[in-house]
Design a protein around this motif. Sequence first.
Motif, mmCIF file in Angstrom:
data_model
loop_
_atom_site.group_PDB
_atom_site.id
_atom_site.type_symbol
_atom_site.label_atom_id
_atom_site.label_comp_id
_atom_site.label_asym_id
_atom_site.label_seq_id
_atom_site.Cartn_x
_atom_site.Cartn_y
_atom_site.Cartn_z
ATOM 1 N N ILE A 113 32.675 60.733 36.263
ATOM 2 C CA ILE A 113 34.122 60.934 36.159
ATOM 3 C C ILE A 113 34.843 60.185 37.274
ATOM 4 C CG2 ILE A 113 35.976 62.643 36.231
ATOM 5 C CD1 ILE A 113 34.046 64.666 35.047
ATOM 6 N N THR A 114 34.350 60.339 38.509
ATOM 7 C CA THR A 114 34.989 59.652 39.639
ATOM 8 C C THR A 114 34.854 58.146 39.498
ATOM 9 O OG1 THR A 114 34.394 61.538 41.035
ATOM 10 C CG2 THR A 114 35.145 59.544 42.152
ATOM 11 N N ALA A 115 33.688 57.684 39.031
ATOM 12 C CA ALA A 115 33.488 56.250 38.843
ATOM 13 C C ALA A 115 34.478 55.689 37.833
ATOM 14 C CB ALA A 115 32.054 55.971 38.398
ATOM 15 N N LEU A 116 34.675 56.394 36.721
ATOM 16 C CA LEU A 116 35.634 55.930 35.718
ATOM 17 C C LEU A 116 37.057 55.935 36.253
ATOM 18 C CD1 LEU A 116 34.258 57.603 32.459
ATOM 19 C CD2 LEU A 116 34.332 55.161 32.987
ATOM 20 N N ASP A 117 37.400 56.981 37.026
ATOM 21 C CA ASP A 117 38.750 57.033 37.601
ATOM 22 C C ASP A 117 38.972 55.889 38.594
ATOM 23 O OD1 ASP A 117 39.403 59.198 36.124
ATOM 24 O OD2 ASP A 117 39.249 60.681 37.733
ATOM 25 N N LEU A 118 37.919 55.544 39.341
ATOM 26 C CA LEU A 118 38.037 54.409 40.260
ATOM 27 C C LEU A 118 38.235 53.109 39.495
ATOM 28 C CD1 LEU A 118 35.305 55.310 42.917
ATOM 29 C CD2 LEU A 118 37.725 54.906 43.391
ATOM 30 N N CYS A 119 37.519 52.984 38.376
ATOM 31 C CA CYS A 119 37.690 51.789 37.544
ATOM 32 C C CYS A 119 39.102 51.728 36.978
ATOM 33 C CB CYS A 119 36.670 51.789 36.411
ATOM 34 S SG CYS A 119 34.977 51.570 36.982
ATOM 35 N N ASN A 120 39.602 52.864 36.525
ATOM 36 C CA ASN A 120 40.966 52.906 35.996
ATOM 37 C C ASN A 120 42.010 52.616 37.073
ATOM 38 O OD1 ASN A 120 39.989 53.530 33.457
ATOM 39 N ND2 ASN A 120 40.155 55.754 33.750
ATOM 40 N N ALA A 121 41.639 52.867 38.344
ATOM 41 C CA ALA A 121 42.541 52.571 39.453
ATOM 42 C C ALA A 121 42.462 51.107 39.878
ATOM 43 C CB ALA A 121 42.220 53.471 40.645
ATOM 44 N N GLY A 122 41.594 50.341 39.217
ATOM 45 C CA GLY A 122 41.509 48.906 39.494
ATOM 46 C C GLY A 122 40.374 48.502 40.398
ATOM 47 N N ALA A 123 39.523 49.458 40.812
ATOM 48 C CA ALA A 123 38.455 49.137 41.764
ATOM 49 C C ALA A 123 37.443 48.157 41.179
ATOM 50 C CB ALA A 123 37.746 50.413 42.211
ATOM 51 N N LEU A 124 37.143 48.319 39.888
ATOM 52 C CA LEU A 124 36.133 47.469 39.259
ATOM 53 C C LEU A 124 36.551 45.998 39.278
ATOM 54 C CD1 LEU A 124 33.454 47.341 37.712
ATOM 55 C CD2 LEU A 124 34.788 47.564 35.609
ATOM 56 N N GLU A 125 37.768 45.736 38.829
ATOM 57 C CA GLU A 125 38.247 44.350 38.775
ATOM 58 C C GLU A 125 38.322 43.726 40.170
ATOM 59 O OE1 GLU A 125 39.588 46.857 37.241
ATOM 60 O OE2 GLU A 125 39.502 46.400 35.105
ATOM 61 N N ILE A 126 38.784 44.533 41.154
ATOM 62 C CA ILE A 126 38.909 44.009 42.524
ATOM 63 C C ILE A 126 37.532 43.691 43.103
ATOM 64 C CG2 ILE A 126 39.752 44.482 44.846
ATOM 65 C CD1 ILE A 126 41.780 46.423 43.590
ATOM 66 N N LEU A 127 36.557 44.571 42.848
ATOM 67 C CA LEU A 127 35.209 44.342 43.365
ATOM 68 C C LEU A 127 34.563 43.129 42.711
ATOM 69 C CD1 LEU A 127 33.885 48.009 43.623
ATOM 70 C CD2 LEU A 127 34.191 46.401 45.518
ATOM 71 N N GLN A 128 34.799 42.958 41.424
ATOM 72 C CA GLN A 128 34.255 41.776 40.758
ATOM 73 C C GLN A 128 34.843 40.499 41.358
ATOM 74 O OE1 GLN A 128 35.240 42.959 36.688
ATOM 75 N NE2 GLN A 128 33.055 43.149 36.209
ATOM 76 N N GLU A 129 36.126 40.546 41.656
ATOM 77 C CA GLU A 129 36.787 39.391 42.254
ATOM 78 C C GLU A 129 36.246 39.121 43.664
ATOM 79 O OE1 GLU A 129 41.270 38.038 43.703
ATOM 80 O OE2 GLU A 129 41.007 39.831 42.470
ATOM 81 N N ILE A 130 36.042 40.196 44.436
ATOM 82 C CA ILE A 130 35.511 40.045 45.804
ATOM 83 C C ILE A 130 34.116 39.434 45.771
ATOM 84 C CG2 ILE A 130 34.658 41.325 47.812
ATOM 85 C CD1 ILE A 130 36.980 43.275 47.427
ATOM 86 N N ASN A 131 33.287 39.903 44.853
ATOM 87 C CA ASN A 131 31.908 39.431 44.802
ATOM 88 C C ASN A 131 31.785 37.995 44.306
ATOM 89 O OD1 ASN A 131 30.703 41.773 45.803
ATOM 90 N ND2 ASN A 131 30.698 42.756 43.806
ATOM 91 N N LEU A 132 32.837 37.497 43.684
ATOM 92 C CA LEU A 132 32.849 36.096 43.274
ATOM 93 C C LEU A 132 33.306 35.177 44.402
ATOM 94 C CD1 LEU A 132 34.327 36.398 39.655
ATOM 95 C CD2 LEU A 132 31.965 35.826 40.281
ATOM 96 N N SER A 133 33.867 35.783 45.465
ATOM 97 C CA SER A 133 34.378 35.002 46.590
ATOM 98 C C SER A 133 33.282 34.792 47.633
ATOM 99 C CB SER A 133 35.570 35.712 47.244
ATOM 100 O OG SER A 133 35.924 35.093 48.460
ATOM 101 N N PRO A 134 33.010 33.545 48.010
ATOM 102 C CA PRO A 134 31.964 33.310 49.027
ATOM 103 C C PRO A 134 32.364 33.799 50.418
ATOM 104 C CG PRO A 134 33.126 31.271 48.514
ATOM 105 C CD PRO A 134 33.629 32.299 47.536
ATOM 106 N N HIS A 135 33.664 34.013 50.651
ATOM 107 C CA HIS A 135 34.132 34.440 51.970
ATOM 108 C C HIS A 135 34.270 35.956 52.086
ATOM 109 C CE1 HIS A 135 34.852 30.251 52.847
ATOM 110 N NE2 HIS A 135 35.635 30.133 51.780
ATOM 111 N N ARG A 136 34.600 36.620 50.988
ATOM 112 C CA ARG A 136 34.816 38.075 51.044
ATOM 113 C C ARG A 136 33.622 38.875 50.574
ATOM 114 N NH1 ARG A 136 39.934 39.492 47.841
ATOM 115 N NH2 ARG A 136 39.178 37.846 46.463
ATOM 116 N N ASN A 137 32.711 38.242 49.874
ATOM 117 C CA ASN A 137 31.542 38.935 49.344
ATOM 118 C C ASN A 137 30.641 39.411 50.483
ATOM 119 O OD1 ASN A 137 29.419 39.823 47.718
ATOM 120 N ND2 ASN A 137 28.463 37.815 47.733
ATOM 121 N N ASN A 138 30.140 40.643 50.373
ATOM 122 C CA ASN A 138 29.208 41.180 51.366
ATOM 123 C C ASN A 138 28.355 42.252 50.724
ATOM 124 O OD1 ASN A 138 30.577 43.914 51.825
ATOM 125 N ND2 ASN A 138 32.250 42.488 52.314
ATOM 126 N N LYS A 139 27.397 42.762 51.451
ATOM 127 C CA LYS A 139 26.475 43.761 50.905
ATOM 128 C C LYS A 139 27.189 45.040 50.490
ATOM 129 C CE LYS A 139 22.416 42.108 53.433
ATOM 130 N NZ LYS A 139 21.339 42.453 54.406
#
Length: 613
Positions: free
Chosen positions: A469-495
Amino acid sequence: MRFCCRADIFLGDENKTSLMCLGAIEPLSRLISHEDKTVRRNAVMALGVMASNNEVKKCLKTLDVIPAVISKLLPEENVVVHEFATLCLTSLSVDFSCKVQIFDHKGLEALIQLLSSPDPDVKKNSVECIFNLVQDIQNRAAVQRLNGLPPFLDLLRSEFPVIQQLALRTIENITTDSETRVAFRNAQGFDRILELLATKEFSDLHEGALRVICNCLEDSESMQLIQTMGGLEQILQFVGTATLPEAQANAVKAIARMAQSSENRNILHDRNVEKALTDLLMQENESVRTAVCQAVAAVSKNLSSKETFRCLGAIGPIVQLLNSEGSELRTAAAEALSSLTNSNNLNAFAIYDAGGDKLLVQQLRDSCTGAAVYAASVLTNMASQEELRRSILAHEAMPALVELLHSTDNNTLISAMQAVASLACDAEARLELRNVGGLSPLAQLLKSIHAEIRRNACWAISVCANDEITALDLCNAGALEILQEINLSPHRNNKFSELALQKLLDSSLSLKYSLTGHLSASDITTDGFYDPGQIRMGHQVPTLEDISKQVVNQHRAIIAVNGKPPDQFITKKPDDRKPDSPTETTASSVMSSTRSSKTPRCVCCVYLSMGFL
């Protein structure tokens, strides 16, 4: 015609202003360079006295009188001329532009020479003028280059207290410069300072002497020298015997400065510094208790000292200081508790036993930024214990932390997110976090340009995503899209960003299957798993409840997993189902299949018989 006058008629501000209005300043400025010594002396006397008036100062600045006044500091001039020329420069040297002009015309060098004058008034005016000048960084370094330290150290033995005070304050100021501290050691400066501390008659100088020591303790060489000279024992003894609160506070500050290195902390622990600091917690003076808390925070970086403070009963009194009216004292108390609870569960329980968890939660709403930051840090340390975590949550820590997530201060945001992550390992805490609207600001902090804020946001999200439930709410809050964008960035991506994204997907296999098109062998579907179809980037994954409310259409059916026995199914009437709709499938077909079609699914839910699992 000679212009002859006596300085004592100008003592009142009204007379100074009146003379200025009558046009006396300009001719006086010329007469200080007159060839007649008497005229020159009286003119300098007049200007020296009048320069203390603000309007006269402004007039003298426009007349560019400083070079002429500096020229009167030469050794061949009369002592009276020296006295009033330095008096004039002292009045002018409070102005920044005048400081620059005095420095540029080598006034500092001339003033240092006059520190050795036989006349006490010349000494007093010279040292006061230099004190004004060294408020500027450029002049601090210049004093050392001009070999100004030895005469200042000599002035500490002056029979006039005002000269001693001014000399000590100047030394305190210039020893903030690293090169000057080296020169201070080489000039046996510590000998003179420790001599002051050992002399009871100089109690008015003890506070300043300790501030000088604090400055010098930034250098490891100075710390070693003080130890060799027995200065450490002298300072520790001074902590308990000083009668002036200001002196005690500065002695404790010196201890805090010493404790910045691990080697010094070991030495302080061997000298039983914890007992001295604990005793001072009983002091009524706020500045002393503030200094003690700051020293406790520094000393407690030593593991043995953490234990000693608890055994001495120091934690309870520090907790009660969280109720103090002064924001600086509250902040210092929270800082001490943060250090005491770092990697020490017994100290965390001691704070809990003293009622500290409630006070710390209250401090999260403190208007003082530092108090809230350290309070959140203490709660983070305490939350590793389940009993303490529940108590903290019972005091409504989560709503207070969510408020801090809207702060504009980076340290506050980092501490708040760390506290949220430490508390959110409980399902009840995550439910409360959702209810108080904490997921949306947490997701938005992923966009921060501050790398440390992004890392902590990723960590908090990875902890919060421990249920679907919390995971879905985080996705609905935009966390999923932002994390995907961060992980595609060679400068912002991290463990941390990779972990947060993985946790979001692992906590919601329906979401993971919809976005990636496959599940791994370690992904185990349970009751409620469904296949909503391929979802494009930037689109939200609909919940099973939302899908069930849609009207049945001609698109392919949504596959859902229900682990109930067949006799507990709630099936639809035969005439409500399409003849060619699939009626059942196996678990393996759901888990190992890879989607080949991106055709949107129909909104008809088909329940699968999983009774054999």
